[in-house]
Motif scaffolding. Structure first.
Motif, PDB file in Angstrom:
ATOM      1  N   HIS A 128     103.707  -7.807  -9.651  1.00  8.29           N
ATOM      2  CA  HIS A 128     103.774  -7.605  -8.204  1.00  8.29           C
ATOM      3  C   HIS A 128     104.422  -8.830  -7.578  1.00  8.29           C
ATOM      4  CE1 HIS A 128     101.276  -4.034  -8.359  1.00  8.29           C
ATOM      5  NE2 HIS A 128     100.518  -4.673  -9.223  1.00  8.29           N
ATOM      6  N   THR A 129     105.107  -8.606  -6.473  1.00  7.26           N
ATOM      7  CA  THR A 129     105.725  -9.740  -5.799  1.00  7.26           C
ATOM      8  C   THR A 129     105.152  -9.876  -4.400  1.00  7.26           C
ATOM      9  OG1 THR A 129     107.506  -8.332  -4.988  1.00  7.26           O
ATOM     10  CG2 THR A 129     107.908  -9.524  -7.040  1.00  7.26           C
ATOM     11  N   CYS A 130     105.108 -11.085  -3.913  1.00 10.71           N
ATOM     12  CA  CYS A 130     104.691 -11.271  -2.532  1.00 10.71           C
ATOM     13  C   CYS A 130     105.431 -12.433  -1.897  1.00 10.71           C
ATOM     14  CB  CYS A 130     103.177 -11.472  -2.426  1.00 10.71           C
ATOM     15  SG  CYS A 130     102.595 -13.038  -3.077  1.00 10.71           S
ATOM     16  N   ASN A 131     105.397 -12.432  -0.600  1.00 12.38           N
ATOM     17  CA  ASN A 131     106.031 -13.466   0.190  1.00 12.38           C
ATOM     18  C   ASN A 131     104.952 -14.038   1.096  1.00 12.38           C
ATOM     19  OD1 ASN A 131     107.777 -15.060   1.621  1.00 12.38           O
ATOM     20  ND2 ASN A 131     108.961 -13.376   2.509  1.00 12.38           N
TER      21      ASN A 131
ATOM     22  N   ALA B 246     120.672  -8.455   2.518  1.00 12.34           N
ATOM     23  CA  ALA B 246     121.965  -8.882   1.979  1.00 12.34           C
ATOM     24  C   ALA B 246     121.804  -9.469   0.578  1.00 12.34           C
ATOM     25  CB  ALA B 246     122.600  -9.908   2.912  1.00 12.34           C
ATOM     26  N   LEU B 247     120.698 -10.167   0.369  1.00 12.17           N
ATOM     27  CA  LEU B 247     120.454 -10.771  -0.938  1.00 12.17           C
ATOM     28  C   LEU B 247     119.918  -9.753  -1.940  1.00 12.17           C
ATOM     29  CD1 LEU B 247     118.783 -14.252  -0.318  1.00 12.17           C
ATOM     30  CD2 LEU B 247     120.890 -13.798  -1.577  1.00 12.17           C
ATOM     31  N   GLY B 248     119.430  -8.636  -1.420  1.00 14.42           N
ATOM     32  CA  GLY B 248     118.866  -7.624  -2.305  1.00 14.42           C
ATOM     33  C   GLY B 248     117.506  -7.998  -2.860  1.00 14.42           C
ATOM     34  N   VAL B 249     116.697  -8.701  -2.074  1.00 16.40           N
ATOM     35  CA  VAL B 249     115.348  -9.010  -2.539  1.00 16.40           C
ATOM     36  C   VAL B 249     114.323  -8.311  -1.651  1.00 16.40           C
ATOM     37  CG1 VAL B 249     116.026 -11.258  -3.452  1.00 16.40           C
ATOM     38  CG2 VAL B 249     115.080 -11.118  -1.152  1.00 16.40           C
ATOM     39  N   SER B 250     113.166  -8.039  -2.236  1.00 19.25           N
ATOM     40  CA  SER B 250     112.103  -7.395  -1.473  1.00 19.25           C
ATOM     41  C   SER B 250     110.752  -7.804  -2.054  1.00 19.25           C
ATOM     42  CB  SER B 250     112.254  -5.877  -1.543  1.00 19.25           C
ATOM     43  OG  SER B 250     112.179  -5.469  -2.896  1.00 19.25           O
ATOM     44  N   PHE B 251     109.704  -7.476  -1.340  1.00 22.75           N
ATOM     45  CA  PHE B 251     108.368  -7.911  -1.737  1.00 22.75           C
ATOM     46  C   PHE B 251     107.404  -6.745  -1.644  1.00 22.75           C
ATOM     47  CE2 PHE B 251     110.820 -11.105   0.446  1.00 22.75           C
ATOM     48  CZ  PHE B 251     110.853 -12.130  -0.495  1.00 22.75           C
ATOM     49  N   ASP B 252     106.440  -6.733  -2.569  1.00 19.24           N
ATOM     50  CA  ASP B 252     105.415  -5.684  -2.487  1.00 19.24           C
ATOM     51  C   ASP B 252     104.499  -5.947  -1.303  1.00 19.24           C
ATOM     52  OD1 ASP B 252     106.466  -4.610  -4.773  1.00 19.24           O
ATOM     53  OD2 ASP B 252     105.099  -5.684  -6.108  1.00 19.24           O
ATOM     54  N   LYS B 253     104.310  -7.216  -0.993  1.00 27.44           N
ATOM     55  CA  LYS B 253     103.380  -7.535   0.093  1.00 27.44           C
ATOM     56  C   LYS B 253     103.795  -8.837   0.753  1.00 27.44           C
ATOM     57  CE  LYS B 253      98.803  -7.617   1.635  1.00 27.44           C
ATOM     58  NZ  LYS B 253      97.602  -6.791   1.695  1.00 27.44           N
ATOM     59  N   THR B 254     103.655  -8.881   2.054  1.00 27.36           N
ATOM     60  CA  THR B 254     103.963 -10.118   2.769  1.00 27.36           C
ATOM     61  C   THR B 254     102.687 -10.661   3.399  1.00 27.36           C
ATOM     62  OG1 THR B 254     106.204  -9.380   3.235  1.00 27.36           O
ATOM     63  CG2 THR B 254     105.344 -11.138   4.606  1.00 27.36           C
ATOM     64  N   TYR B 255     102.387 -11.910   3.107  1.00 27.98           N
ATOM     65  CA  TYR B 255     101.242 -12.572   3.726  1.00 27.98           C
ATOM     66  C   TYR B 255     101.726 -13.484   4.837  1.00 27.98           C
ATOM     67  CZ  TYR B 255      98.470 -11.027  -0.240  1.00 27.98           C
ATOM     68  OH  TYR B 255      97.832 -10.257  -1.170  1.00 27.98           O
ATOM     69  N   TYR B 256     100.883 -13.621   5.824  1.00 22.00           N
ATOM     70  CA  TYR B 256     101.203 -14.519   6.935  1.00 22.00           C
ATOM     71  C   TYR B 256     100.119 -15.572   7.035  1.00 22.00           C
ATOM     72  CZ  TYR B 256     104.396 -10.767   8.077  1.00 22.00           C
ATOM     73  OH  TYR B 256     105.380  -9.828   8.002  1.00 22.00           O
ATOM     74  N   GLU B 257     100.543 -16.790   7.158  1.00 19.34           N
ATOM     75  CA  GLU B 257      99.564 -17.867   7.257  1.00 19.34           C
ATOM     76  C   GLU B 257      98.613 -17.674   8.427  1.00 19.34           C
ATOM     77  OE1 GLU B 257     102.005 -21.641   5.504  1.00 19.34           O
ATOM     78  OE2 GLU B 257     100.782 -21.843   7.296  1.00 19.34           O
ATOM     79  N   SER B 258      99.130 -17.074   9.475  1.00 19.99           N
ATOM     80  CA  SER B 258      98.271 -16.874  10.641  1.00 19.99           C
ATOM     81  C   SER B 258      97.074 -15.994  10.307  1.00 19.99           C
ATOM     82  CB  SER B 258      99.085 -16.237  11.774  1.00 19.99           C
ATOM     83  OG  SER B 258      99.715 -15.050  11.327  1.00 19.99           O
ATOM     84  N   ASN B 259      97.208 -15.194   9.243  1.00 19.03           N
ATOM     85  CA  ASN B 259      96.082 -14.362   8.828  1.00 19.03           C
ATOM     86  C   ASN B 259      95.213 -15.019   7.776  1.00 19.03           C
ATOM     87  OD1 ASN B 259      96.883 -12.244  10.470  1.00 19.03           O
ATOM     88  ND2 ASN B 259      98.232 -11.400   8.898  1.00 19.03           N
TER      89      ASN B 259
END
Length: 628
Positions: free
Chosen positions: A155-158, A303-316
């Motif tokens: 899995h990938t995340c940002n 444009a780069l062709g990258v994606s993530f299964d989930k994005t986390y935000y520090e604010s959360n």
RNA sequence: GGCCUCAUAGUUCAAUGGAUAGAACGAAAGUUUCCUAAACUUUAAAUGCAGGUUCGAUUCCUGCUGGGGCUACCA
């Protein structure tokens, strides 16, 4: 199908049992590629076996060789010093090749239970993505692709750093400038707009800090407020008392304090505190500006062709981090200083004391990373957690892992910092203050434009519609860029030479893409002239044909190796070598003018080569064109 | 100062402890009546220094030299 090394290993183990009456472990056998200077398809290094055979290297090699030729698959052998070179029969290679040809998943590893989470990209929302992020994104998605190909559950995340002093700086500068510019009314990409205000802030800060610095160095502290005065006075006297050698560092220390003592920094920090207490106006502004940034990032990611299964935000997650800090205080792992700041003492581990919560109660990077770590584990229950983050944060991750361990988090052991080197320019480091940062969008556009220019110069665009052409330029431009970034060992710094990076010849992505396109061209012609491909026994293999098959046979091991080393360069290099070998094959042998049998044989080899080139490129996030 | 990391042809990069250290760019010379010359062939050109471990070291260990990073109430 059983792998050649496995077959040979078993045989050698048997030989040692029978001839030398000793048990040797198959894992101890070292097979390697035969050096170009000698004849052979594969080489057994016999040196490590001398202690079992009790014979000289040559005699040991001869003994093993004489037994191995009894096998159908070993045609002949030669011994040079301690190297046993084996020539494998065409029949074996033919059968082997038919096996891999029939396997649509050739190269992919068996499914594994192990679950891996890969975090990469991790941008700040105060400025646009730059070349450094590009390396990060390209590496992160390549590593994810490789692990997936090797059979892991990936899995990938940002993790978006959407809160903190940096975004407050942009927000403040935007307000001070009249609070009227938007992406719509300026036509700017959202992240670019917000980034420009960050630059504005830094300018104002500089304008305030400089005179203050001069005053303070003249020991005039009248403009410093009383909370900060003592620290600054101390720093200044340390500066004046120090030896010449240490003066520069101590001056920097004063400078840092001065920057923090400027009115505009006070305002920024006030804004951050308001944000943390949930001030509605500040939150609204923050939401608005971050929204612009995300729209901008989406364009770049696409444009780069990258994606993530989930994005986390520090604010959360930063609040979760604060809870963990509380937990640590209760458990006695952390301690509070007089001013209220919270620390961990890692001096026993050979590290320093590390701050986890500021005196004013606001959280730092580490605080939120603790929170995010817990949240990620709840979400994914992964066995391993890979953080793709630059090597300047090695210390940070060492500390993160240690703290989590001390807190009893079992997942801490699975934390792995995938640390990669910085990207330098020929002129030196990228520095935002000096305007030498290479912007990600500009870079991508430039690569595509160069691909276009070169392609048109070569006059190859006759058969393309404009849509196909645009797509081709994008594939080539990004292939060149990504290959350039992936071909280097991640631990090493990259010297990004803009001129070289857009080269489309030699050790480049377009070289591989060109080889692939050639193969597709061959296959188009083949299917026009012949009904269907007959995958027959491959007879009378020419040396280059056999070399090509041997190279192809190494694909699965290479994927596995790249996965175990977490090193995309290993796979990229292999794919390049395969393409190079194919081009040699292509120029040495005629495919269509050497009899039907050879046409079928060579087209089969070509088709398979193309499949591997494409598969390998796709794994690490690059594309290949059908014609170019 | 302490910790981490890197050092290979002129340049940018390779080399699970194995043979005569591979590529690419650049330099020099060649290949196109024939499947895409973004290709292919040939030549010249390198392991920072000093020790150690090993049958064998570019690779592992120690020291030195040189580059980079970290050692922030930045991220």
């Amino acid at each position: 199908m059983e792998n050649l090394k496995t077959i040979l290993s078993k045989a050698v183990v048997d030989i040692f049992k029978q001839k030398f009456d000793t048990e040797i472990a198959a894992e101890n056998l070292t097979f390697s590629d035969t050096s170009k200077n000698f004849e052979g398809d594969i080489t057994l290094v016999v040196f490590p076996l001398l202690r079992y055979s009790k014979l000289k290297p040559e005699a040991t090699g001869e003994t093993i060789g004489n037994e191995l030729v009894q096998l159908d698959i070993v045609e002949s052998f030669n011994v040079v010093k301690g190297f046993l070179n084996l020539i494998i029969s065409d029949t074996y290679w033919s059968t082997y090749f038919k096996g891999i040809f029939a396997n649509d998943d050739f190269g992919k590893g068996v499914q594994k239970e192990k679950k891996v989470l890969i975090e990469y990209s991790s941008p700040n929302t105060n400025k646009p993505l730059h070349l450094g992020h590009v390396r990060n994104n390209v590496l992160g998605s390549a590593v994810a692709g490789i692990l997936k190909a090797a059979g892991y559950q990936v899995h990938t995340c940002n993790l978006v750093n959407d809160r903190g002093i940096h975004i407050c700086k942009s927000m403040l500068a935007w307000e001070k400038a009249g609070a009227k510019d938007t992406p719509d009314n300026t036509g700017l990409k959202g992240d670019k707009l917000v980034g420009s205000y960050y630059v504005e802030f830094e300018k104002s800060l500089q304008a305030q800090a400089q005179p203050l610095m001069e005053k303070v160095l003249a020991k005039d502290f009248s403009d410093i407020n009383k909370d900060e005065k003592q620290k600054i006075q101390d720093a200044v006297s340390r500066y004046y008392d120090a030896d010449e050698s240490k003066k520069a560092d101590l001056k920097d220390a004063v400078k840092t304090l001065i920057r923090n003592a400027t009115p505009i920094m006070h305002e920024a920090r006030e804004m951050l505190q308001k944000w943390e207490t949930g001030d509605r106006e500040v939150l609204a502004l923050w939401n608005k500006m971050n929204g612009w940034v995300y729209d901008g990032f989406d364009v770049t990611y696409k444009a780069l062709g990258v994606s993530f299964d989930k994005t986390y935000y520090e604010s959360n997650t930063y609040l979760l981090g604060k809870n963990i800090v509380e937990e640590g205080l209760t458990k006695g792992i952390l301690f509070k200083k007089e001013d209220g700041s919270v620390w961990i003492d890692l001096t026993d581990e050979g590290l320093d004391q590390k701050l986890l919560l500021r005196a004013d109660g606001t959280s730092v990077y580490m605080t939120q990373d603790l929170g995010t770590a817990d949240l990620r584990y709840q979400d994914f229950k992964m066995d391993q957690s890979v953080y793709v983050v630059g090597n300047e944060q090695e210390y940070h991750f060492q500390v993160l892992k240690l703290i989590l361990k001390k807190l009893g988090r079992t997942y801490a052991d699975g934390i792995y910092h995938f640390s990669y080197g910085m990207v330098d320019l020929p002129s030196g480091k990228m520095k935002s203050r000096e305007g030498t940062v290479v912007d990600a969008d500009d870079l991508i556009d430039e690569m595509i434009a160069t691909a276009k220019k070169n392609t048109i110069e070569l006059g190859k665009m006759d058969e393309f519609t404009s849509e196909e052409a645009g797509n081709l330029y994008r594939i080539i431009g990004l292939g060149a860029l990504k290959f350039y970034l992936l071909r280097v060992d991640p631990v090493k710094r990259i010297l990004f030479n803009p001129q070289e990076s857009i080269d489309l010849q030699g050790y480049t992505g377009p070289f591989v893409q060109y080889s692939y396109a050639r193969i597709q061209s061959i296959m188009r012609r083949f299917y026009k002239d012949y009904q269907e491909l007959q995958v027959q026994n491959l007879q009378d293999l020419k040396p280059i044909e056999k070399e090509l098959i041997i190279k192809m046979s190494q694909y699965p091991d290479t994927v596995e190796f790249a996965a175990s080393e977490l090193n995309p360069a290993k796979l990229v290099d292999y794919i390049y070598e395969l393409a190079k070998l194919y081009n040699k094959f292509y120029s040495e042998l005629s495919i269509f003018n050497d009899g039907d049998d050879n046409t079928h044989k060579r087209c089969t080899l070509s088709l398979m080569t193309g499949r591997i080139l494409k598969s390998g490129f796709n794994i690490v996030g690059m594309d290949v064109p059908d014609r170019m």
